[in-house]
Design a protein around this motif. Structure first.
Motif, PDB file in Angstrom:
ATOM      1  N   TYR A 142       0.831  -1.199   0.000  1.00 55.94           N
ATOM      2  CA  TYR A 142       0.000   0.000   0.000  1.00 55.94           C
ATOM      3  C   TYR A 142       0.865   1.249   0.000  1.00 55.94           C
ATOM      4  O   TYR A 142       2.067   1.194   0.291  1.00 55.94           O
ATOM      5  CB  TYR A 142      -0.912  -0.013   1.234  1.00 55.94           C
ATOM      6  N   GLU A 307      -9.554  -7.912  -7.114  1.00 54.38           N
ATOM      7  CA  GLU A 307      -9.504  -6.480  -7.430  1.00 54.38           C
ATOM      8  C   GLU A 307     -10.824  -6.026  -8.023  1.00 54.38           C
ATOM      9  O   GLU A 307     -10.869  -5.225  -8.950  1.00 54.38           O
ATOM     10  CB  GLU A 307      -8.361  -6.182  -8.412  1.00 54.38           C
ATOM     11  N   SER A 310     -11.796  -2.138  -8.622  1.00 56.21           N
ATOM     12  CA  SER A 310     -10.893  -1.230  -9.329  1.00 56.21           C
ATOM     13  C   SER A 310     -11.058  -1.352 -10.836  1.00 56.21           C
ATOM     14  O   SER A 310     -10.459  -2.212 -11.476  1.00 56.21           O
ATOM     15  CB  SER A 310      -9.436  -1.542  -8.926  1.00 56.21           C
ATOM     16  N   SER A 338      -7.378  -3.616  -0.839  1.00 50.71           N
ATOM     17  CA  SER A 338      -7.427  -2.248  -1.336  1.00 50.71           C
ATOM     18  C   SER A 338      -7.229  -1.212  -0.241  1.00 50.71           C
ATOM     19  O   SER A 338      -7.074  -0.027  -0.536  1.00 50.71           O
ATOM     20  CB  SER A 338      -8.767  -1.988  -2.037  1.00 50.71           C
ATOM     21  N   LEU A 390     -12.130   3.893  -1.806  1.00 48.76           N
ATOM     22  CA  LEU A 390     -12.054   3.226  -3.103  1.00 48.76           C
ATOM     23  C   LEU A 390     -12.106   4.229  -4.246  1.00 48.76           C
ATOM     24  O   LEU A 390     -11.413   4.067  -5.263  1.00 48.76           O
ATOM     25  CB  LEU A 390     -13.186   2.206  -3.253  1.00 48.76           C
ATOM     26  N   SER A 394      -9.039   4.540  -6.799  1.00 54.25           N
ATOM     27  CA  SER A 394      -9.228   4.295  -8.218  1.00 54.25           C
ATOM     28  C   SER A 394      -8.696   5.462  -9.052  1.00 54.25           C
ATOM     29  O   SER A 394      -8.034   5.256 -10.083  1.00 54.25           O
ATOM     30  CB  SER A 394     -10.719   4.068  -8.512  1.00 54.25           C
ATOM     31  N   HIS A 397      -4.837   5.319  -8.888  1.00 51.46           N
ATOM     32  CA  HIS A 397      -4.290   4.218  -9.688  1.00 51.46           C
ATOM     33  C   HIS A 397      -4.448   4.477 -11.180  1.00 51.46           C
ATOM     34  O   HIS A 397      -3.585   4.104 -11.976  1.00 51.46           O
ATOM     35  CB  HIS A 397      -4.970   2.903  -9.301  1.00 51.46           C
ATOM     36  N   SER A 472       0.974   0.423  -7.056  1.00 55.53           N
ATOM     37  CA  SER A 472       0.170   0.843  -5.902  1.00 55.53           C
ATOM     38  C   SER A 472       1.006   1.500  -4.815  1.00 55.53           C
ATOM     39  O   SER A 472       0.478   2.290  -4.028  1.00 55.53           O
ATOM     40  CB  SER A 472      -0.564  -0.364  -5.315  1.00 55.53           C
TER      41      SER A 472
END
Length: 505
Positions: A142, A307, A310, A338, A390, A394, A397, A472
């Motif tokens: 993470y 995942e 995502s 996540s 999230l 998202s 990422h 990530s």
């Protein structure tokens, strides 16, 4: 002495009072202080440590309450001579025991006794000190910058209320935190089109334990299990622990290929949302064909939706579980992947009779995951923090994925990345000359960590020109410089190959 001991605990993150307490407890339990000796007065200790006297007094008094110190009127504070109890005699007896004869005939032959050697399996290898590298393109870690520290701390503190403690402090035996199961039923699964009752969900210590429980319960030494090729190494190793009949199932740009090989399987492990490691997403038509084949050939699908949340654009493709009408799909999910992998919270969705047996198997292994973490995660979900996290993740990422693809196009045009539709990694197929293991070794010397792709293949010899780039846990501003360094290493590796000069001649 006290100042030096205090400095050893200076970075513990505790308050000054907590650091003093930790220093004294360590000194007592490590036998750095003889039993019964007096400690410096609170005034003298505060002067040595350069802290307020009241801070020392409060630390002393807390240790008196817990039995580490004894307070004697007009004499001060003393180390309690009974604090180590039987431990002192145990330590003394150990000190008097001669060193073991590691080569004697009485020593057990452990090589003969092992019935299973996990260390002999091929696994993904990741550096524990990955944060020390400037360009860590590794998957499954993470980014502290993206972690919702304040929100998670709020939920942990709420879970420490008296009423909550009364709930999670007990031995749950085979039960889970009911509020967490309810949050998964009503907030998590419906987003994936999955509807389940409370008796159809079991909480696990991450998706990893979920797979082990399923393998332990369902696979015998001759059970044929289909595994994606390439696929998730830990799933291959878990099922390979229980059966010798692993069947490699080739994939293409749409995931597992429906073929006659599936008819030989009792169970088929798949990662349709983001195939591991290639990240391709299985389209709806392929999912429907796979379900039809499962019904025709009477096999069960184990869907790892690791995942699921995502996806960078478009509507998510329905899960296999959401399309299942005959309990042909066992669904495995992860909540912690996540958020923070170290939290280790996953779950399984399946028919009630399977879930009941999984709870029984889990009880034999560890009874249940931490009830405190379950309660904190339930609060994290109910307060909307998980959904908000999230969305932020998202967006972050997606931006990093775009940077990765742009940098690869600019610096490594010979290398072909699989288009990224979501997730936190990119699968790259290099030129035929590439040995990704050698590239990884040389790149590490330059501060770049990548994941060679051969470990994802069951077949031997495995293709050696693929590798995975995770994004990530790498800072966005380090992505392009890191890929530039990786490109330079790749050029040096290519130039060093002996066959290059021969082919040119």
């Amino acid at each position: 002495m006290w100042d030096q001991l205090f400095q050893q605990h200076a970075r513990s993150g505790l308050s000054l009072q907590g650091k003093i307490r930790q220093m004294l407890v360590s000194a007592i339990l490590d036998e750095q202080l003889p039993l019964g000796i007096p400690l410096p007065s609170s005034r003298e200790m505060s002067a040595q440590l350069r802290v307020a006297r009241n801070t020392v007094v409060l630390a002393y008094q807390q240790l008196v309450d817990e039995g580490y110190l004894i307070s004697r009127e007009r004499s001060g504070y003393f180390v309690n001579p009974e604090i180590l109890g039987a431990r002192v005699s145990g330590v003394a007896s150990l000190r008097g025991t001669p060193a073991p004869d590691t080569h004697g005939s009485a020593r057990p032959d452990w090589d003969r006794r092992f019935v299973f050697r996990p260390t002999h399996q091929r696994n993904i290898v990741k550096r524990h000190n990955w944060r020390d590298y400037p360009y860590p393109f590794i998957y499954g870690q993470y980014d502290p910058v993206l972690f919702p520290t304040a929100d998670w701390r709020e939920c942990c503190l709420k879970a420490l209320s008296v009423l909550d403690i009364h709930e999670w402090a007990q031995d749950m035996i085979v039960r889970d935190d009911e509020s967490l199961v309810q949050q998964i039923r009503t907030r998590v699964l419906p987003r994936r089109g999955v509807w389940a009752g409370a008796d159809e969900i079991v909480i696990t210590v991450g998706a990893q334990q979920a797979l082990y429980l399923l393998s332990d319960l369902l696979a015998s030494p001759d059970t044929p299990v289909g595994i994606e090729e390439p696929g998730y190494p830990d799933a291959r190793n878990i099922f390979g622990r229980h059966t010798s009949k692993l069947i490699p199932l080739p994939i293409d740009a749409e995931g597992v290929i429906p073929s006659d090989a599936l008819h030989a399987c009792d169970y088929v492990y798949v990662t349709p949302s983001h195939q591991c490691p290639t990240t391709v997403t299985m389209p709806l038509a392929r999912r429907q064909a796979l379900l039809r084949q499962a019904e025709e050939a009477d096999f069960v699908l184990i869907e790892d939706d690791y995942e699921s949340e995502s996806r960078f654009e478009g509507d998510p493709t329905p899960t296999l579980k959401s399309l299942d009408r005959n309990n042909r799909v066992i669904y495995v999910g992860s909540l912690s992947k996540s958020l923070a992998p170290g939290l280790r919270i996953g779950y399984i969705v399946g028919p009630a009779e399977l879930i009941a047996e999984l709870r029984g198997a889990r009880r034999l292994m560890l009874r249940h995951p931490s009830a405190y973490i379950q309660r904190a995660f339930s609060l994290f979900l109910s307060l909307g923090h998980y959904d908000a996290h999230l969305r932020r993740l998202s967006a972050a990422h997606r931006a990093r994925a775009e940077t990765v693809l742009a940098a690869l196009a600019a610096h490594m045009p010979e290398f072909r990345p699989v288009p990224i539709a979501g997730g936190a990694s990119c699968w790259i197929e290099g030129p035929p000359w590439l040995d990704a293991d050698a590239l990884a070794r040389l790149a590490e010397l330059q501060g770049v960590l990548i994941e060679p792709g051969s470990v994802f293949f069951m077949s031997e010899p495995a293709p050696r020109n693929g590798f995975r780039l995770g994004y990530s846990s790498i800072a966005p501003e380090r992505i392009e410089p890191g890929i530039r360094v990786l490109a330079s290493v790749a050029r040096e590796l290519h130039a060093s190959l002996p066959a290059r000069g021969a082919s040119a001649a």
